[in-house]
Design an enzyme around this catalytic site. Sequence first.
Site, mmCIF file in Angstrom:
data_model
loop_
_atom_site.group_PDB
_atom_site.id
_atom_site.type_symbol
_atom_site.label_atom_id
_atom_site.label_comp_id
_atom_site.label_asym_id
_atom_site.label_seq_id
_atom_site.Cartn_x
_atom_site.Cartn_y
_atom_site.Cartn_z
ATOM 1 N N LYS A 94 29.780 -36.116 -35.425
ATOM 2 C CA LYS A 94 30.730 -35.186 -36.104
ATOM 3 C C LYS A 94 31.697 -36.082 -36.957
ATOM 4 O O LYS A 94 32.513 -36.753 -36.394
ATOM 5 C CB LYS A 94 31.609 -34.226 -35.220
ATOM 6 C CG LYS A 94 32.681 -33.478 -35.777
ATOM 7 C CD LYS A 94 33.888 -33.457 -34.785
ATOM 8 C CE LYS A 94 35.241 -32.738 -35.599
ATOM 9 N NZ LYS A 94 35.650 -33.600 -36.721
ATOM 10 N N PRO A 95 31.740 -35.859 -38.293
ATOM 11 C CA PRO A 95 32.729 -36.630 -39.215
ATOM 12 C C PRO A 95 33.938 -35.923 -39.120
ATOM 13 O O PRO A 95 34.073 -34.973 -38.846
ATOM 14 C CB PRO A 95 32.205 -36.800 -40.460
ATOM 15 C CG PRO A 95 30.884 -35.909 -40.459
ATOM 16 C CD PRO A 95 30.513 -35.034 -39.235
ATOM 17 N N CYS A 152 42.909 -49.038 -37.714
ATOM 18 C CA CYS A 152 43.173 -49.104 -36.296
ATOM 19 C C CYS A 152 43.398 -50.597 -36.167
ATOM 20 O O CYS A 152 44.513 -50.869 -35.303
ATOM 21 C CB CYS A 152 41.984 -48.611 -35.395
ATOM 22 S SG CYS A 152 40.530 -49.302 -35.576
ATOM 23 N N SER A 199 42.812 -40.839 -32.384
ATOM 24 C CA SER A 199 44.285 -41.339 -31.858
ATOM 25 C C SER A 199 44.183 -41.200 -30.370
ATOM 26 O O SER A 199 43.511 -40.492 -29.593
ATOM 27 C CB SER A 199 45.129 -40.271 -32.370
ATOM 28 O OG SER A 199 44.943 -38.908 -31.817
ATOM 29 N N SER A 241 37.245 -33.838 -40.356
ATOM 30 C CA SER A 241 36.722 -32.682 -41.349
ATOM 31 C C SER A 241 37.047 -32.999 -42.840
ATOM 32 O O SER A 241 36.457 -32.409 -43.634
ATOM 33 C CB SER A 241 37.820 -31.391 -41.152
ATOM 34 O OG SER A 241 38.108 -31.493 -39.749
ATOM 35 N N GLU A 294 52.474 -46.351 -33.310
ATOM 36 C CA GLU A 294 51.336 -46.799 -34.359
ATOM 37 C C GLU A 294 51.680 -46.405 -35.701
ATOM 38 O O GLU A 294 51.994 -45.207 -36.083
ATOM 39 C CB GLU A 294 49.920 -45.979 -33.906
ATOM 40 C CG GLU A 294 48.956 -46.687 -35.017
ATOM 41 C CD GLU A 294 47.725 -46.116 -34.662
ATOM 42 O OE1 GLU A 294 47.411 -44.870 -34.119
ATOM 43 O OE2 GLU A 294 46.725 -46.819 -34.913
ATOM 44 N N GLU A 320 37.841 -45.362 -28.511
ATOM 45 C CA GLU A 320 38.544 -46.222 -29.493
ATOM 46 C C GLU A 320 39.688 -45.663 -30.025
ATOM 47 O O GLU A 320 39.427 -44.891 -30.901
ATOM 48 C CB GLU A 320 37.472 -46.699 -30.472
ATOM 49 C CG GLU A 320 36.126 -47.521 -30.120
ATOM 50 C CD GLU A 320 36.214 -48.731 -29.451
ATOM 51 O OE1 GLU A 320 37.578 -49.247 -29.528
ATOM 52 O OE2 GLU A 320 35.225 -49.439 -28.756
HETATM 53 P P1 NAD Z 1 42.087 -38.009 -34.599
HETATM 54 O O1 NAD Z 1 42.165 -38.160 -32.975
HETATM 55 O O2 NAD Z 1 43.126 -36.739 -34.954
HETATM 56 O O3 NAD Z 1 40.818 -37.268 -34.904
HETATM 57 C C1 NAD Z 1 39.584 -38.217 -34.410
HETATM 58 C C2 NAD Z 1 38.316 -37.284 -34.520
HETATM 59 O O4 NAD Z 1 38.409 -36.471 -33.371
HETATM 60 C C3 NAD Z 1 38.161 -36.330 -35.684
HETATM 61 O O5 NAD Z 1 36.897 -36.211 -36.040
HETATM 62 C C4 NAD Z 1 38.835 -34.989 -35.090
HETATM 63 O O6 NAD Z 1 38.312 -33.742 -35.807
HETATM 64 C C5 NAD Z 1 38.257 -35.149 -33.674
HETATM 65 N N1 NAD Z 1 38.994 -34.461 -32.653
HETATM 66 C C6 NAD Z 1 40.513 -34.075 -32.470
HETATM 67 N N2 NAD Z 1 40.834 -33.459 -31.539
HETATM 68 C C7 NAD Z 1 39.413 -33.345 -30.891
HETATM 69 C C8 NAD Z 1 39.308 -32.819 -29.495
HETATM 70 N N3 NAD Z 1 40.249 -31.874 -28.724
HETATM 71 N N4 NAD Z 1 37.894 -32.800 -29.285
HETATM 72 C C9 NAD Z 1 37.157 -33.272 -29.656
HETATM 73 N N5 NAD Z 1 37.133 -33.848 -30.937
HETATM 74 C C10 NAD Z 1 38.602 -33.903 -31.535
HETATM 75 O O7 NAD Z 1 42.458 -39.197 -35.450
HETATM 76 P P2 NAD Z 1 42.606 -39.133 -36.812
HETATM 77 O O8 NAD Z 1 43.918 -38.990 -37.376
HETATM 78 O O9 NAD Z 1 41.320 -38.719 -37.601
HETATM 79 O O10 NAD Z 1 42.193 -40.862 -37.138
HETATM 80 C C11 NAD Z 1 43.563 -41.840 -36.914
HETATM 81 C C12 NAD Z 1 43.476 -42.519 -35.523
HETATM 82 O O11 NAD Z 1 42.408 -43.205 -34.992
HETATM 83 C C13 NAD Z 1 44.596 -43.581 -35.243
HETATM 84 O O12 NAD Z 1 45.328 -43.295 -34.018
HETATM 85 C C14 NAD Z 1 43.816 -44.675 -35.243
HETATM 86 O O13 NAD Z 1 44.353 -45.822 -34.752
HETATM 87 C C15 NAD Z 1 42.596 -44.282 -34.233
HETATM 88 N N6 NAD Z 1 41.344 -45.124 -34.993
HETATM 89 C C16 NAD Z 1 41.130 -46.035 -33.768
HETATM 90 C C17 NAD Z 1 39.965 -46.850 -34.139
HETATM 91 C C18 NAD Z 1 39.500 -47.968 -32.785
HETATM 92 O O14 NAD Z 1 38.364 -48.432 -33.151
HETATM 93 N N7 NAD Z 1 40.255 -48.102 -32.086
HETATM 94 C C19 NAD Z 1 39.440 -47.102 -35.455
HETATM 95 C C20 NAD Z 1 40.010 -46.157 -36.333
HETATM 96 C C21 NAD Z 1 40.998 -45.187 -36.080
#
Ligand code: NAD
Length: 476
Positions: A171-172, A278, A223, A174, A379, A244
């Site tokens: 799942k990418p 990240c 996140s 959205s 962050e 991650e």
């Molecule tokens: P996000 O957590 O909002 O979403 C990430 C993914 O999870 C999306 O595909 C989203 O649709 C999905 N998602 C959201 N809620 C969910 C749930 N309840 N159940 C299942 N899937 C769900 O994060 P974002 O805003 O897209 O990305 C930014 C965050 O990602 C930042 O906090 C960043 O630090 C983190 N990040 C971490 C790494 C790492 O490797 N540690 C790398 C890149 C980004």
Amino acid sequence: MATMIIEGERTKAESGKTYEVRNPATGEVVDEVPAGDAADVDRAAHAAAKAFTTWSRLPANKRADILHKAAQHMLTKVEHIAPILTKEQGKTLLESRIEAQRFGENIAWFADLADKIHGEHVRLPDLTTYGLVLRRPIGVCGAIVPWNFPLTLAANKVAPAIAAGNTVVLKPASTTPLSTLACIEALIEGGLPEGVVNVVLGQATGEAIVSHPLIRKIALTGSTPTGKNVMARAAEGLKKVTLELGGSDPCIVLDDADLEGAARAISVGRFFNCGQACLAVKRLYVQEGAYDALLEKLVARASKLKPGNGMDKDSRMGPMHTETQRAEVEAQVKDAIDRGARVVFGGGRPQGGDYERGWFIEPTILEDVPDGARMWTEEVFGPALPVRKIKDLDEGLRLANDSPFGLGSSIWTTSMAAAHRGVEELEAGYTWVNALQIAHDELPFGGTKQSGFGKEHGVEAYLQYTEEKSVVYGGI
Ligand code: NAD
């Protein structure tokens, strides 16, 4: 209109619903995509389970061969995929090319491991028996990816999973589905069998993946709050999880450091991908003797980072990915200024013309950011850097570790003793010493503390997509 990919078929959502993907630099619609839900995840999970029965039983060298050919084919499409990524995500074309290239290379890197990681033979005390430890794929794995590096973070999950014989429901985010679809399509065109990787789209598919009974492991990059939610839901199905999550990487620069090298690494580390990374230099601690000179070099570098549409050749930094994301970073910067911080560079939005159409922001450097400011405690997922003067390494290490996060970290010094203390004492999953914050395929990458657990990259990631089974042969 783009479609999902289930069992090799291009497919709409069962509900028929769609949504628009928009360009963060212009606000224009890039494409319309299906808004999938639990029904589509169910189809994808069944397709992946069906494919698992054949994919997992292929001779490992055959699997490696298929993956190498698919990766090579995908790599011929980098110039086609990069602009798609720029249009949906905002990053510059150069950044998109690097990322699309990394996707194919990552598939190839793990393909190399497919026939080289084995189980074990174990002698048992009774000589009429012997033991084996089989290393087997887990089954159907869920991969949930954010929008900041849609391709590399998808490859980090898909590549080790399928190399080890698993199949995937991917799942990418959205807002960034299109370049991921293009990469998976290229793999399928290059010979990846249908059903081995299935792509579902739409916000609702994330939770459906986490709770689907056929899906045995969840790998999430996202996140920290999302990670906690996913872990709790995955616990209901006793699924394995790799999380991650967010980071707030500290960087310590001591008086004896190579300041030119440090300035370059910090500038790339903070401003690459418009700061939406990240692993990024998010808190900078500089010893008194190096402070003024380093700040001057950082300002010189920031002033060359012209924000602009990622498709324009002279843009050096794309827009923020969404309006909300920009507002969040602006609020963090404002909080610091309200508490008495001084803006050394940037601090606002570039004005006029095309800048009014997208979510642009200036690269920003702040000093005198007081303790307790959001930039230190949260962050900062955008191109804004707080810098703080430190007396010595002890103070630097204390401040660096005073964070709930533990993803990356870096230290710049020519003292072996100081470098070694940094390596030993920085609480993080990665420490760079006098080096650019680049995550290498060869090294396990993952966080500690609130940055999550589990590894991507390296042999360690491959192992996390396998499970051991013990076997006893008797009567010999
Ligand atoms: P996000 O957590 O909002 O979403 C990430 C993914 O999870 C999306 O595909 C989203 O649709 C999905 N998602 C959201 N809620 C969910 C749930 N309840 N159940 C299942 N899937 C769900 O994060 P974002 O805003 O897209 O990305 C930014 C965050 O990602 C930042 O906090 C960043 O630090 C983190 N990040 C971490 C790494 C790492 O490797 N540690 C790398 C890149 C980004």
